[in-house]
Design a protein around this motif. Sequence first.
Motif, PDB file in Angstrom:
ATOM      1  N   SER A 144     -13.569   7.397 -39.714  1.00 61.86           N
ATOM      2  CA  SER A 144     -14.212   6.588 -40.740  1.00 61.86           C
ATOM      3  C   SER A 144     -15.198   5.631 -40.084  1.00 61.86           C
ATOM      4  O   SER A 144     -15.102   5.336 -38.882  1.00 61.86           O
ATOM      5  CB  SER A 144     -13.163   5.805 -41.539  1.00 61.86           C
ATOM      6  OG  SER A 144     -13.749   5.110 -42.609  1.00 61.86           O
ATOM      7  N   ASP A 145     -16.141   5.132 -40.866  1.00 59.63           N
ATOM      8  CA  ASP A 145     -17.192   4.252 -40.356  1.00 59.63           C
ATOM      9  C   ASP A 145     -16.611   2.901 -39.954  1.00 59.63           C
ATOM     10  O   ASP A 145     -15.877   2.276 -40.719  1.00 59.63           O
ATOM     11  CB  ASP A 145     -18.260   4.069 -41.434  1.00 59.63           C
ATOM     12  CG  ASP A 145     -19.366   3.120 -41.002  1.00 59.63           C
ATOM     13  OD1 ASP A 145     -19.736   3.139 -39.818  1.00 59.63           O
ATOM     14  OD2 ASP A 145     -19.852   2.352 -41.851  1.00 59.63           O
ATOM     15  N   ALA A 146     -16.937   2.458 -38.747  1.00 65.73           N
ATOM     16  CA  ALA A 146     -16.422   1.183 -38.230  1.00 65.73           C
ATOM     17  C   ALA A 146     -17.534   0.166 -38.031  1.00 65.73           C
ATOM     18  O   ALA A 146     -17.384  -0.779 -37.259  1.00 65.73           O
ATOM     19  CB  ALA A 146     -15.683   1.418 -36.907  1.00 65.73           C
ATOM     20  N   SER A 147     -18.655   0.336 -38.741  1.00 65.80           N
ATOM     21  CA  SER A 147     -19.812  -0.533 -38.515  1.00 65.80           C
ATOM     22  C   SER A 147     -19.550  -1.986 -38.899  1.00 65.80           C
ATOM     23  O   SER A 147     -20.254  -2.892 -38.443  1.00 65.80           O
ATOM     24  CB  SER A 147     -21.028   0.000 -39.278  1.00 65.80           C
ATOM     25  OG  SER A 147     -20.764   0.063 -40.667  1.00 65.80           O
ATOM     26  N   ASP A 148     -18.533  -2.237 -39.730  1.00 63.52           N
ATOM     27  CA  ASP A 148     -18.220  -3.611 -40.121  1.00 63.52           C
ATOM     28  C   ASP A 148     -17.321  -4.311 -39.103  1.00 63.52           C
ATOM     29  O   ASP A 148     -17.036  -5.506 -39.241  1.00 63.52           O
ATOM     30  CB  ASP A 148     -17.546  -3.625 -41.486  1.00 63.52           C
ATOM     31  CG  ASP A 148     -16.247  -2.826 -41.500  1.00 63.52           C
ATOM     32  OD1 ASP A 148     -16.213  -1.737 -40.883  1.00 63.52           O
ATOM     33  OD2 ASP A 148     -15.262  -3.281 -42.112  1.00 63.52           O
ATOM     34  N   CYS A 149     -16.882  -3.593 -38.072  1.00 69.89           N
ATOM     35  CA  CYS A 149     -16.010  -4.165 -37.040  1.00 69.89           C
ATOM     36  C   CYS A 149     -16.841  -4.624 -35.844  1.00 69.89           C
ATOM     37  O   CYS A 149     -17.917  -4.090 -35.570  1.00 69.89           O
ATOM     38  CB  CYS A 149     -14.975  -3.139 -36.587  1.00 69.89           C
ATOM     39  SG  CYS A 149     -13.931  -2.522 -37.918  1.00 69.89           S
ATOM     40  N   LEU A 150     -16.330  -5.608 -35.125  1.00 66.75           N
ATOM     41  CA  LEU A 150     -17.036  -6.152 -33.960  1.00 66.75           C
ATOM     42  C   LEU A 150     -16.968  -5.191 -32.779  1.00 66.75           C
ATOM     43  O   LEU A 150     -15.975  -4.487 -32.592  1.00 66.75           O
ATOM     44  CB  LEU A 150     -16.430  -7.501 -33.559  1.00 66.75           C
ATOM     45  CG  LEU A 150     -16.491  -8.619 -34.595  1.00 66.75           C
ATOM     46  CD1 LEU A 150     -15.732  -9.845 -34.082  1.00 66.75           C
ATOM     47  CD2 LEU A 150     -17.941  -8.992 -34.923  1.00 66.75           C
ATOM     48  N   SER A 151     -18.017  -5.212 -31.959  1.00 68.04           N
ATOM     49  CA  SER A 151     -18.017  -4.379 -30.756  1.00 68.04           C
ATOM     50  C   SER A 151     -16.877  -4.756 -29.819  1.00 68.04           C
ATOM     51  O   SER A 151     -16.318  -3.901 -29.133  1.00 68.04           O
ATOM     52  CB  SER A 151     -19.358  -4.520 -30.022  1.00 68.04           C
ATOM     53  OG  SER A 151     -20.421  -4.145 -30.856  1.00 68.04           O
ATOM     54  N   SER A 152     -16.545  -6.046 -29.783  1.00 70.69           N
ATOM     55  CA  SER A 152     -15.472  -6.517 -28.901  1.00 70.69           C
ATOM     56  C   SER A 152     -14.099  -6.054 -29.352  1.00 70.69           C
ATOM     57  O   SER A 152     -13.096  -6.342 -28.692  1.00 70.69           O
ATOM     58  CB  SER A 152     -15.502  -8.043 -28.817  1.00 70.69           C
ATOM     59  OG  SER A 152     -15.366  -8.619 -30.108  1.00 70.69           O
TER      60      SER A 152
END
Length: 610
Positions: free
Chosen positions: A372-380
């Motif tokens: 699923s798309d994780a674009s709303d999560c931080l890279s860290s």
Amino acid sequence: MNIGSQYSGDRTCKFTLWAPLVGEVTVKLVAPEEKIIPLQKDDRGYWHGSVSNIDPGTLYFYQLEGQTDRADPASHSQPKGVHGPSQVIDHSSFSWSERQWRGIPLAQMAVYELHVGTFTTEGTFEAVISRLPELRELGVNAIEIMPVAQFPGERNWGYDGTFPYAVQNSYGGVNGLKQLVNACHQQGMAVILDVVYNHLGPEGNYLWGFGTYFTDHYKTLWGSAVNFDGPYSDGVRNYFVQNALYWLETFHIDGLRLDAVHAIYDFGAKHILAEIAEAVAQLSQQQGHKRYLIAESDLNDPRIIRSPQVGGYGIDAQWSDDFHHALHTVLTGEQQGYYKDFGTLEQLAKAYRHSFVYAWDYSPHRRRYHGSDASDCLSSQFVVCSQNHDQVGNRMLGDRLSSLISFDGLKLTAAAVLLSPYVPLLFMGEEYGETAPFLYFVSHSDPDLIKGVREGRKAEFAAFFEIYGQEAPDPQAVETMERSRLNWEKRHEGKNRLLWLFYQKLLQLRREIPALANLDRNNLEASVVEPEKVLQLQRWCENSQVLCWLNFSQEVVEMKANIPTGNWKKLLDSADSTWGGAGSQLPETLSTQSQPTLILNAESVVIYSQ
């Protein structure tokens, strides 16, 4: 509710056991003197009792129904192994000297995964301490320790543990682990501990006898699942929530890596991961010291790391297997098993941009849509690597990348991980190109179990016999573990030393250059130059910018570069003779006006800064 033996410091110890289906429970002291003490059951199925005139070090069992002796499921120490009695521990007797320690933010960590038994010749917590200064010199500021919960025998990866609260006796036990954590904090290093909440090992697993800890409603790779959502699951949930708090509070651990959470089955309204995360968040707030939870999951499900406010579990971070698989296949060309889903450089570029390659995309290996798309999560919130215990040790011969790719390829690999906008993890020895394998090993005592493990490994890798001309190494043999020990002295020799220095330089740049230190994949562009097999990476943070080219081709590449606006100065070039390269043909400076033709050496990386 606290469980197990709680020593109060005044020769008094409180015992608490959760056993709702048992009709009678006593504490049976077996050394230094024998004594039987009855426990009282409350309405939630917990048995309680206090014992006076008892000293730390006392050995005991719980006796069920007046006849069956069982070690404490929450035993803090098993000095005689998984089949022996539990031991009373006085945790207050240890003197901590890291009172000013407040941890390291996850986004600033450079993590080093190690196995205590093979990291040194001695295979103890104490022996690890002597190597901490060199890890700090390298640029590592966090170690991740593979599981240390008591397992059968003296040789094991740790995932066959059967006493989740007890510290492996052959490693140095309770005080040994505390000394290691204390030493790490004194040297400014965080400690992450690998814990296993999805199963227990087969030998010494006496939790089965309590009738409530497992369920056949779900099946895992290891058999019946842990009972997190069925009848009598409340005590099971408490058992593992308290275990997480135990490591963080009693041992001052900075974070936990939760093994294979995709094998944890819980369909209740509050997932056990969310309950653990909630309890750890409360502890962090109370102590003014942030503690982290990092999940291993192959689901590509951002719900694990989303906040509870948006329906997530609240875990701080998770591993991105997609990053590893995309990088590994581009480097090696391997396509067996789950590697079938990977193999293009564009997939690696996607991992840089989006964390997951499969975000509800069709997976040929799984034969279904995945992720699923994780674009709303931080890279860290993502941990990436090129090697780890699973990706090396689950290969038939335990071969590392150093046995699969060239020296130049190893430098390129280091850069691919350390230039990413994610938290990097190194697997012990990779920083100098360790060639010793990391093999699967055990030291069971049950002959039937040993036979089953041997036959299982043989069957698992039967298809590889024609490729390698040999069978998988015997996991029970002492030699299998000994072959897996690091050749630590190699880090000072020849190309091993150059690779170590290259890792050190990359870690330094990652700390000191804001464009690299700031983990934000929104401030990143990753594109593929085809057909040259070059990855162009640009990262920025305010006025800081870096421009990188990673050539994954085994040929020299000439390409017309599209130089972004500004003047650029070369920071690092793996092709330079300084790093054991053949010599670079790249200019020291670049500018938008010049738009030169770049000549990239085979399997090389170059970094420019504006």
